[in-house]
Design a protein around this motif. Structure first.
Motif, short mmCIF file in Angstrom:
data_model
loop_
_atom_site.label_atom_id
_atom_site.label_comp_id
_atom_site.label_asym_id
_atom_site.label_seq_id
_atom_site.Cartn_x
_atom_site.Cartn_y
_atom_site.Cartn_z
N THR A 126 -43.59 -117.95 83.58
CA THR A 126 -44.17 -117.02 82.61
C THR A 126 -45.12 -117.74 81.68
N LYS A 127 -44.75 -118.97 81.28
CA LYS A 127 -45.56 -119.73 80.33
C LYS A 127 -46.93 -120.06 80.89
N GLN A 128 -47.06 -120.15 82.21
CA GLN A 128 -48.33 -120.53 82.82
C GLN A 128 -49.24 -119.34 83.06
N GLN A 129 -48.74 -118.13 82.89
CA GLN A 129 -49.54 -116.95 83.19
C GLN A 129 -50.32 -116.50 81.96
N GLY A 130 -51.41 -115.77 82.20
CA GLY A 130 -52.20 -115.23 81.11
C GLY A 130 -53.19 -116.25 80.57
N ARG A 131 -53.88 -115.84 79.53
CA ARG A 131 -54.91 -116.70 78.94
C ARG A 131 -54.64 -116.90 77.46
N LEU A 132 -55.25 -117.95 76.92
CA LEU A 132 -55.19 -118.19 75.49
C LEU A 132 -56.34 -117.47 74.82
N GLU A 133 -56.17 -117.09 73.56
CA GLU A 133 -57.25 -116.47 72.81
C GLU A 133 -58.30 -117.51 72.42
N PRO A 134 -59.52 -117.08 72.22
CA PRO A 134 -60.52 -118.01 71.67
C PRO A 134 -60.24 -118.26 70.19
N GLU A 135 -60.73 -119.34 69.67
CA GLU A 135 -60.54 -119.64 68.25
C GLU A 135 -61.56 -118.88 67.43
N THR A 136 -61.08 -118.22 66.40
CA THR A 136 -61.94 -117.44 65.51
C THR A 136 -61.46 -117.64 64.07
N SER A 137 -61.95 -116.84 63.15
CA SER A 137 -61.49 -116.88 61.77
C SER A 137 -61.64 -115.48 61.19
N GLY A 138 -60.95 -115.23 60.09
CA GLY A 138 -61.01 -113.92 59.46
C GLY A 138 -59.70 -113.62 58.75
N ALA A 139 -59.26 -112.38 58.83
CA ALA A 139 -58.00 -111.96 58.22
C ALA A 139 -57.13 -111.30 59.28
N ILE A 140 -55.86 -111.69 59.33
CA ILE A 140 -54.95 -111.15 60.32
C ILE A 140 -53.80 -110.43 59.63
N PRO A 141 -53.30 -109.33 60.22
CA PRO A 141 -52.14 -108.64 59.66
C PRO A 141 -50.85 -109.37 60.05
N VAL A 142 -49.97 -109.53 59.07
CA VAL A 142 -48.65 -110.10 59.32
C VAL A 142 -47.63 -109.13 58.74
N TYR A 143 -46.62 -108.80 59.51
CA TYR A 143 -45.61 -107.83 59.07
C TYR A 143 -44.36 -108.56 58.57
N TRP A 144 -43.70 -107.94 57.57
CA TRP A 144 -42.52 -108.49 56.92
C TRP A 144 -41.47 -107.40 56.78
N LEU A 145 -40.25 -107.82 56.49
CA LEU A 145 -39.20 -106.85 56.20
C LEU A 145 -39.02 -106.74 54.69
N GLY A 146 -38.88 -105.51 54.21
CA GLY A 146 -38.62 -105.25 52.80
C GLY A 146 -37.56 -104.18 52.67
N GLU A 147 -36.78 -104.25 51.59
CA GLU A 147 -35.71 -103.29 51.39
C GLU A 147 -36.24 -101.87 51.20
N THR A 148 -35.50 -100.92 51.71
CA THR A 148 -35.79 -99.52 51.41
C THR A 148 -34.98 -99.16 50.18
N ILE A 149 -35.59 -98.47 49.25
CA ILE A 149 -34.93 -98.11 48.00
C ILE A 149 -34.66 -96.62 47.98
N GLY A 150 -33.44 -96.25 47.60
CA GLY A 150 -33.10 -94.83 47.49
C GLY A 150 -32.58 -94.21 48.76
N PHE A 151 -32.42 -95.01 49.84
CA PHE A 151 -31.89 -94.48 51.09
C PHE A 151 -30.52 -95.07 51.36
N GLU A 152 -29.55 -94.21 51.65
CA GLU A 152 -28.19 -94.68 51.88
C GLU A 152 -27.87 -94.82 53.36
N SER A 153 -28.77 -94.48 54.22
CA SER A 153 -28.56 -94.61 55.66
C SER A 153 -29.67 -95.43 56.26
N GLY A 154 -29.48 -95.83 57.51
CA GLY A 154 -30.47 -96.65 58.17
C GLY A 154 -30.20 -98.12 57.96
N PRO A 155 -31.03 -98.97 58.54
CA PRO A 155 -30.79 -100.41 58.46
C PRO A 155 -31.03 -101.02 57.09
#
Length: 372
Positions: A126-155
């Motif tokens: 699997t590691k040998q398949q596919g291609r690498l991305e070209p090198e670029t610059s800019g802004a990338i989205p990164v996702y994080w976990l944050g608490e939900t407030i006011g909800f008593e159900s769910g994760p």
């Protein structure tokens, strides 16, 4: 429109195409088509939040069942504007949101070990398949976990997104930043902290993220599923490709992460199942501003109405508050409002929804701001 074919027209077309084909001389070689597109929260009493092993969260079974994951499916989740680039979102200073984030993070390219002793009969890993991305610059989205407030159900946690300047390979850099666990907003965290990324490869129908090491922490199942979606959204946001994500450890697919069995490759859950219902996208946490200033974000709220409040960090006094509206109700759509003139000082901005059922404050996202 008639269902009958136009015989005269068809005949003319056939003759024209035949004549044109006779003039074509085939060329040697293959033409390779390359497609490449492109380059946060707390209540008034802000407190850092971390996910710990064995966290007790209500509604586990319901949370797991709520994930409408598109395993092995590259269908759109209907929220590309949320997952991708910052677009036209601007900060309070009028500059693109990405320009107000932390200094560009230069992420070194992963080392690539090409096989030298592979026989014709050997099947590539699997590691040998596919291609690498070209090198670029800019802004990338990164996702994080944050608490939900006011909800008593769910994760008890949902996904929040920040944009981070980078230089290098976009998706590899985004996963590296996510694994660093260092969000600009102290209310956001990452259970992937400590993971070591080896490389990211793309085949067009699949993105493979290979790790040198992965977290061994066991999470409550609902939180574990959110952590998996954190990776999927980060990878798809940075790569701009909503294809399934395969997670491997030193080239071998992982059957389990965070103490739960996983189905490989990982599909993308519907946005309303995993993303926070209210985000403040501008200004950034810790921004230094002059008033008046504009606040913008994304929300999915009842009757398209949300509330906001400005509180002084010195005396906890509410200096201003109001109501804003999203573009549509019950969908992740934009909102914005203007905070009028404030004296110099340090403030907490809260954006939230008031429950129609009992009036409690829910879905709060907040930022600490400095007014000069």
């Amino acid at each position: 429109m008639s269902d009958q074919p136009n015989d005269d027209f068809d005949e003319l077309m056939r003759r024209a195409l035949h004549n044109e084909a006779d003039r074509v001389e085939p060329a040697d070689g293959l033409h390779e088509i390359q497609a490449r597109v492109r380059t946060t929260r707390t209540p008034v009493n802000r407190r850092p939040w971390a996910i710990t092993a064995g966290a007790a969260v209500l509604g586990t079974a319901a949370a797991i069942g709520a994930f409408a994951v598109l395993n092995g499916d590259d269908r759109q989740a209907g929220d590309n504007e949320v997952a991708g680039a910052p677009g036209t979102t601007t900060s309070a200073t009028g500059t693109p949101e990405s320009a107000t984030a932390r200094p560009p993070a230069t992420v070194p390219s992963p080392s690539v070990e090409e096989p030298t002793d592979q026989t014709p009969e050997a099947k590539p890993t699997t590691k040998q398949q596919g291609r690498l991305e070209p090198e670029t610059s800019g802004a990338i989205p990164v996702y994080w976990l944050g608490e939900t407030i006011g909800f008593e159900s769910g994760p008890g946690v949902r996904l929040y997104r920040t944009f981070v300047p980078f230089k290098g390979r976009a998706t590899y850099a985004a996963v590296q930043l996510m694994a660093s666990g260092k969000a600009d907003d102290p209310d956001y965290s990452s259970p992937w902290a400590g993971a070591q990324v080896s490389e990211v490869r793309m085949s067009g129908a699949l993105t493979t993220v290979d790790f040198k090491s992965v977290p061994t922490t066991r999470l409550e199942p609902g939180v574990a599923q959110m952590a998996l979606q954190q990776l999927v959204y980060t990878v798809q946001g940075a790569s701009k490709a909503t294809v399934p994500v395969e997670v491997t450890l030193q080239g071998k697919p992982l059957p389990q992460l965070f103490g739960v069995d996983i189905k490989q490759p990982l599909g993308r859950a519907q946005s309303l199942d995993v993303q926070a219902f209210i985000w403040v996208t501008s200004p950034d946490n810790g921004a230094v501003l002059t008033t008046p200033f504009k606040v913008s974000g994304i929300g999915a709220v009842n009757e398209a109405q949300l509330n906001w409040r400005i509180t002084s960090d010195d005396n906890r006094k509410v200096l201003d508050e109001g109501v804003a509206t999203t573009k549509e109700a019950f969908k992740l759509t934009p909102y914005s409002f203007v905070v009028p003139k404030l004296p110099a000082g340090r403030y907490t901005l809260e954006v939230f929804e008031v429950s129609a059922a009992d009036g409690r404050q829910t879905s709060t996202d907040s930022k600490t701001l400095v007014v000069k």
